[in-house]
Motif scaffolding. Structure first.
Motif, PDB file in Angstrom:
ATOM      1  N   LEU A  91     -36.883  97.038 -92.333  1.00  0.00           N
ATOM      2  CA  LEU A  91     -37.985  96.344 -91.671  1.00  0.00           C
ATOM      3  C   LEU A  91     -37.966  95.050 -92.265  1.00  0.00           C
ATOM      4  CD1 LEU A  91     -41.181  97.705 -93.399  1.00  0.00           C
ATOM      5  CD2 LEU A  91     -40.353  97.666 -91.272  1.00  0.00           C
ATOM      6  N   ARG A  92     -36.515  93.784 -91.221  1.00  0.00           N
ATOM      7  CA  ARG A  92     -36.104  93.032 -92.129  1.00  0.00           C
ATOM      8  C   ARG A  92     -35.167  92.968 -91.013  1.00  0.00           C
ATOM      9  NH1 ARG A  92     -33.698  96.821 -95.033  1.00  0.00           N
ATOM     10  NH2 ARG A  92     -32.108  97.477 -94.988  1.00  0.00           N
ATOM     11  N   GLY A  93     -34.254  91.529 -89.854  1.00  0.00           N
ATOM     12  CA  GLY A  93     -33.768  91.634 -89.543  1.00  0.00           C
ATOM     13  C   GLY A  93     -33.842  90.788 -88.258  1.00  0.00           C
ATOM     14  N   ARG A  94     -34.137  91.893 -86.907  1.00  0.00           N
ATOM     15  CA  ARG A  94     -34.959  91.393 -85.990  1.00  0.00           C
ATOM     16  C   ARG A  94     -36.409  90.704 -85.957  1.00  0.00           C
ATOM     17  NH1 ARG A  94     -36.295  94.883 -80.571  1.00  0.00           N
ATOM     18  NH2 ARG A  94     -36.549  96.535 -82.125  1.00  0.00           N
ATOM     19  N   ARG A  95     -36.688  90.089 -85.217  1.00  0.00           N
ATOM     20  CA  ARG A  95     -37.864  89.153 -85.462  1.00  0.00           C
ATOM     21  C   ARG A  95     -39.034  90.522 -85.532  1.00  0.00           C
ATOM     22  NH1 ARG A  95     -40.340  84.194 -82.088  1.00  0.00           N
ATOM     23  NH2 ARG A  95     -42.297  83.787 -82.988  1.00  0.00           N
ATOM     24  N   LEU A  96     -38.947  91.023 -83.899  1.00  0.00           N
ATOM     25  CA  LEU A  96     -39.882  92.624 -84.025  1.00  0.00           C
ATOM     26  C   LEU A  96     -40.321  92.911 -84.836  1.00  0.00           C
ATOM     27  CD1 LEU A  96     -41.876  92.754 -81.389  1.00  0.00           C
ATOM     28  CD2 LEU A  96     -40.128  94.737 -81.202  1.00  0.00           C
ATOM     29  N   VAL A  97     -39.363  93.309 -86.287  1.00  0.00           N
ATOM     30  CA  VAL A  97     -39.662  93.834 -87.527  1.00  0.00           C
ATOM     31  C   VAL A  97     -39.506  93.221 -89.039  1.00  0.00           C
ATOM     32  CG1 VAL A  97     -38.897  95.877 -85.504  1.00  0.00           C
ATOM     33  CG2 VAL A  97     -37.374  94.961 -86.821  1.00  0.00           C
TER      34      VAL A  97
ATOM     35  N   ASP B  98     -49.148  84.766 -81.817  1.00  0.00           N
ATOM     36  CA  ASP B  98     -48.262  83.441 -81.136  1.00  0.00           C
ATOM     37  C   ASP B  98     -48.817  82.692 -81.551  1.00  0.00           C
ATOM     38  OD1 ASP B  98     -49.679  84.141 -78.938  1.00  0.00           O
ATOM     39  OD2 ASP B  98     -47.984  84.996 -78.388  1.00  0.00           O
ATOM     40  N   ASN B  99     -50.841  83.273 -80.384  1.00  0.00           N
ATOM     41  CA  ASN B  99     -50.967  81.462 -80.835  1.00  0.00           C
ATOM     42  C   ASN B  99     -51.463  80.953 -81.972  1.00  0.00           C
ATOM     43  OD1 ASN B  99     -53.490  82.643 -81.247  1.00  0.00           O
ATOM     44  ND2 ASN B  99     -53.314  84.648 -79.993  1.00  0.00           N
TER      45      ASN B  99
ATOM     46  N   PHE C 156     -44.088  85.334 -77.986  1.00  0.00           N
ATOM     47  CA  PHE C 156     -44.074  85.982 -78.686  1.00  0.00           C
ATOM     48  C   PHE C 156     -44.958  87.419 -78.847  1.00  0.00           C
ATOM     49  CE2 PHE C 156     -42.417  88.578 -82.581  1.00  0.00           C
ATOM     50  CZ  PHE C 156     -41.181  88.797 -82.426  1.00  0.00           C
ATOM     51  N   PRO C 157     -44.345  88.367 -78.655  1.00  0.00           N
ATOM     52  CA  PRO C 157     -43.448  88.906 -77.770  1.00  0.00           C
ATOM     53  C   PRO C 157     -43.826  89.193 -76.836  1.00  0.00           C
ATOM     54  CG  PRO C 157     -44.344  91.192 -78.803  1.00  0.00           C
ATOM     55  CD  PRO C 157     -45.491  89.504 -79.787  1.00  0.00           C
ATOM     56  N   TYR C 158     -44.969  88.560 -76.021  1.00  0.00           N
ATOM     57  CA  TYR C 158     -44.813  88.963 -74.403  1.00  0.00           C
ATOM     58  C   TYR C 158     -45.936  87.973 -74.380  1.00  0.00           C
ATOM     59  CZ  TYR C 158     -49.032  92.205 -76.072  1.00  0.00           C
ATOM     60  OH  TYR C 158     -50.211  92.302 -76.303  1.00  0.00           O
ATOM     61  N   ARG C 159     -46.099  88.194 -73.058  1.00  0.00           N
ATOM     62  CA  ARG C 159     -46.532  85.890 -72.454  1.00  0.00           C
ATOM     63  C   ARG C 159     -48.536  86.534 -72.840  1.00  0.00           C
ATOM     64  NH1 ARG C 159     -46.219  84.528 -67.862  1.00  0.00           N
ATOM     65  NH2 ARG C 159     -47.124  83.306 -68.252  1.00  0.00           N
ATOM     66  N   GLU C 160     -48.280  88.244 -72.067  1.00  0.00           N
ATOM     67  CA  GLU C 160     -49.654  88.406 -72.075  1.00  0.00           C
ATOM     68  C   GLU C 160     -51.377  88.077 -73.028  1.00  0.00           C
ATOM     69  OE1 GLU C 160     -46.868  88.840 -68.825  1.00  0.00           O
ATOM     70  OE2 GLU C 160     -46.683  89.739 -70.627  1.00  0.00           O
ATOM     71  N   TYR C 161     -50.208  88.657 -73.971  1.00  0.00           N
ATOM     72  CA  TYR C 161     -51.111  88.159 -75.278  1.00  0.00           C
ATOM     73  C   TYR C 161     -52.047  86.873 -75.631  1.00  0.00           C
ATOM     74  CZ  TYR C 161     -53.895  88.179 -79.730  1.00  0.00           C
ATOM     75  OH  TYR C 161     -54.396  87.851 -80.222  1.00  0.00           O
ATOM     76  N   SER C 162     -51.581  85.774 -74.781  1.00  0.00           N
ATOM     77  CA  SER C 162     -51.769  84.665 -75.285  1.00  0.00           C
ATOM     78  C   SER C 162     -51.869  83.468 -74.160  1.00  0.00           C
ATOM     79  CB  SER C 162     -51.194  83.747 -76.527  1.00  0.00           C
ATOM     80  OG  SER C 162     -51.935  84.341 -77.811  1.00  0.00           O
ATOM     81  N   GLU C 163     -50.418  83.206 -73.609  1.00  0.00           N
ATOM     82  CA  GLU C 163     -50.057  82.158 -72.476  1.00  0.00           C
ATOM     83  C   GLU C 163     -50.801  82.426 -71.386  1.00  0.00           C
ATOM     84  OE1 GLU C 163     -46.118  79.683 -71.811  1.00  0.00           O
ATOM     85  OE2 GLU C 163     -46.308  81.722 -72.515  1.00  0.00           O
ATOM     86  N   VAL C 164     -50.966  83.295 -70.394  1.00  0.00           N
ATOM     87  CA  VAL C 164     -51.739  83.912 -69.550  1.00  0.00           C
ATOM     88  C   VAL C 164     -53.069  83.222 -69.673  1.00  0.00           C
ATOM     89  CG1 VAL C 164     -50.422  85.580 -68.827  1.00  0.00           C
ATOM     90  CG2 VAL C 164     -51.982  86.277 -69.637  1.00  0.00           C
ATOM     91  N   PHE C 165     -53.806  83.033 -71.163  1.00  0.00           N
ATOM     92  CA  PHE C 165     -54.738  82.876 -70.573  1.00  0.00           C
ATOM     93  C   PHE C 165     -55.638  81.350 -71.381  1.00  0.00           C
ATOM     94  CE2 PHE C 165     -54.783  87.344 -72.490  1.00  0.00           C
ATOM     95  CZ  PHE C 165     -55.966  88.004 -71.072  1.00  0.00           C
ATOM     96  N   PHE C 166     -53.940  80.753 -71.392  1.00  0.00           N
ATOM     97  CA  PHE C 166     -54.542  78.706 -72.179  1.00  0.00           C
ATOM     98  C   PHE C 166     -55.016  77.943 -70.913  1.00  0.00           C
ATOM     99  CE2 PHE C 166     -50.875  78.916 -74.568  1.00  0.00           C
ATOM    100  CZ  PHE C 166     -51.505  79.515 -75.416  1.00  0.00           C
ATOM    101  N   GLY C 167     -56.059  77.469 -70.881  1.00  0.00           N
ATOM    102  CA  GLY C 167     -56.914  76.860 -70.083  1.00  0.00           C
ATOM    103  C   GLY C 167     -58.110  76.714 -69.776  1.00  0.00           C
ATOM    104  N   GLU C 168     -58.437  75.646 -69.306  1.00  0.00           N
ATOM    105  CA  GLU C 168     -59.987  75.119 -69.666  1.00  0.00           C
ATOM    106  C   GLU C 168     -61.295  76.580 -68.988  1.00  0.00           C
ATOM    107  OE1 GLU C 168     -61.242  72.192 -69.982  1.00  0.00           O
ATOM    108  OE2 GLU C 168     -59.591  71.274 -70.827  1.00  0.00           O
ATOM    109  N   GLU C 169     -60.974  77.375 -68.953  1.00  0.00           N
ATOM    110  CA  GLU C 169     -61.713  77.721 -68.312  1.00  0.00           C
ATOM    111  C   GLU C 169     -61.883  78.648 -69.424  1.00  0.00           C
ATOM    112  OE1 GLU C 169     -58.033  80.050 -66.460  1.00  0.00           O
ATOM    113  OE2 GLU C 169     -58.793  78.131 -67.262  1.00  0.00           O
ATOM    114  N   TYR C 170     -60.981  79.238 -70.483  1.00  0.00           N
ATOM    115  CA  TYR C 170     -61.523  80.174 -71.461  1.00  0.00           C
ATOM    116  C   TYR C 170     -62.157  78.594 -73.390  1.00  0.00           C
ATOM    117  CZ  TYR C 170     -59.344  83.678 -69.069  1.00  0.00           C
ATOM    118  OH  TYR C 170     -59.216  84.648 -68.762  1.00  0.00           O
TER     119      TYR C 170
END
Length: 452
Positions: A132-138, A207-208, A392-406
């Motif tokens: 549970l160290r080293g690579r950012r994901l773990v 990430d957000n 991080f670790p994937y765009r679909e968690y937050s980034e694709v929702f950024f915008g005025e509609e939310y």
């Protein structure tokens, strides 16, 4: 236990790492016990049924939880052979709209339960051996924490589906506690100042929420409690749903299109009394409980009606984290201690919001009650990334929702788990959504005379 931020290569020593594994295993088990409770409370026919086009069948959520766990922990973190690559597309939330999911060749309830159990067995084997160290994901168990939070978020979604289902009640819980301290004044002055918004050090923050960054907030007043049912009834009785001047153009169009007259799940009897359906049971509307199942548009119209406004996201977080005695930014309104049953109404423990003053241990130093738990609180802020945001670790968690509609919601509800409910956590939804456990509190600008 101390944690290093994800992204660093400095991990805990072996003793700390073993303690972290134990913690991860407990959190995974706790989330799974909640999932089982929500899916075993109904029969297999109910699991397959779609109770609203806004929601997935419960059996889809169940298998989706397992699919995400397999993708991230079995395949990526563990490097193991996939269990069911043939169902990846079925349980990809971006490939199929919720309204279309009942027509998919989904796993049966028996198959879904077997699948998630098989995945969990593999995950526990991975947890026992992966550093549970080293690579950012773990590092610091981040990927495991992400999956814990993902399952708990879907558990809250499944709880919302239970609220939408018809038929006999299947969920029970003890009543909410009554106020144990007086709620005090209706509002408090939050002083102007700069604080650290978001976080760069919380190990399981998503990430957000990142990175922590300085934000200057002018002085403002904030309600010490969420708007209650009694206050919202006053808005209704004063023609709140019939007065376009109280609503934004978009909000009024939504009000007319949906023929809004009251919060979702409310009805009025022949004697003029208001009733609310709560997980299959009709009961009189409790005057002192926070109003729930209202949209951003309804919250904004109410705030206009009473000469106030909704707080910005930055204002909400400053009120929730700022300690005027030390000048420091804290993890939670009450300090740095993780939430307990004394601090907040979380984890579907009571199946309803509690009146202000029911959790005095969770009160902020400024005297604001129950900023975490009870109801998600609408803010006026559109959902965007912070300065320096990196997906991080994937765009679909937050980034694709950024915008005025939310619009951003803060604080968590009675259905939010403490693994998610922290003062930096950001939720978001369309401003017209009402099936979520959302309410609000109001704010207003401070005049120069009030600040001096």
């Amino acid at each position: 236990m101390s944690f290093s931020p994800p992204g660093t290569s400095v991990g805990p020593d072996r003793r700390d790492e073993d303690a972290l594994r134990d913690r991860v295993a407990r959190e995974l088990d706790r989330a799974r016990r909640r999932t089982r409770h929500l899916t075993e409370a109904v029969d297999d026919g109910d699991l397959r049924r779609q109770h609203s086009p806004l929601m997935s069948p419960l059996v889809w959520d169940l298998a989706h939880v397992g699919s995400q766990e397999e993708l991230w922990l079995v395949r990526d973190v563990g490097g193991r052979v996939p269990l069911r690559p043939d169902i990846d597309d079925l349980y990809d939330a971006f490939r199929h709209a919720r309204a279309d999911r009942p027509a998919l060749p989904l796993l049966s309830p028996v198959e879904a339960r077997g699948y998630v159990a098989s995945v969990r067995a593999k995950v526990l084997d991975v947890l026992a051996g992966v550093p549970l160290r080293g690579r950012r994901l773990v590092a610091d168990g981040f990927a495991f924490g992400m999956i814990v939070q993902h399952e708990q978020q879907h558990d809250e979604t499944m709880l919302a589906t239970h609220q939408l289902r018809s038929g006999e009640p299947v969920l029970t819980a003890p009543p909410v506690p009554g106020p144990s301290v007086p709620p005090g004044p209706d509002e408090v002055l939050v002083p102007a100042g700069t604080f650290t918004m978001g976080t760069s050090v919380e190990p399981w923050a998503l990430d957000n929420e990142r990175p922590g960054h300085p934000v200057r907030v002018p002085a403002f007043h904030l309600d010490t409690k969420a708007v209650t049912n009694a206050r919202f009834v006053e808005f209704i009785e004063d023609g709140g749903y019939e007065r376009p001047e109280l609503w934004s153009e978009e909000g009024w169009a939504a009000c007319l299109a949906s023929a809004l007259r009251a919060p979702l799940f409310w009805r009025r009897d022949g004697d003029g009394r208001w009733w609310r359906r709560v997980f299959g049971r009709w009961e009189p509307v409790s005057p002192e409980e926070p109003v729930v199942h209202v949209s951003f548009h309804e919250a904004e119209a109410f705030a206009t009606w009473c000469g106030r406004r909704l707080p910005t996201e930055a204002e909400w977080e400053r009120a929730a984290r700022f300690d005027p005695r030390s000048g420091e930014t804290r993890r939670y309104p009450w300090g740095d201690e993780a939430p307990t049953d004394r601090h907040a109404n979380l984890g579907q423990r009571h199946l309803r919001p509690a009146p202000a003053g029911a959790f005095p241990a969770g009160t902020s130093p400024l005297g604001v009650h129950q900023l975490l738990g009870d109801v998600w609180e609408w803010t006026s802020t559109p959902f965007r990334g912070y300065p320096g945001f990196a997906a991080f670790p994937y765009r679909e968690y937050s980034e694709v929702f950024f915008g005025e509609e939310y619009r951003v919601l803060r604080g968590g509800s009675f259905g939010t788990d403490h693994a998610v409910a922290r003062a930096t956590f950001r939720n978001w939804d369309y401003p017209g959504r009402r099936q979520i456990f959302a309410g609000f509190r109001c704010a207003r600008d401070a005049s120069p005379e009030e600040v001096d």
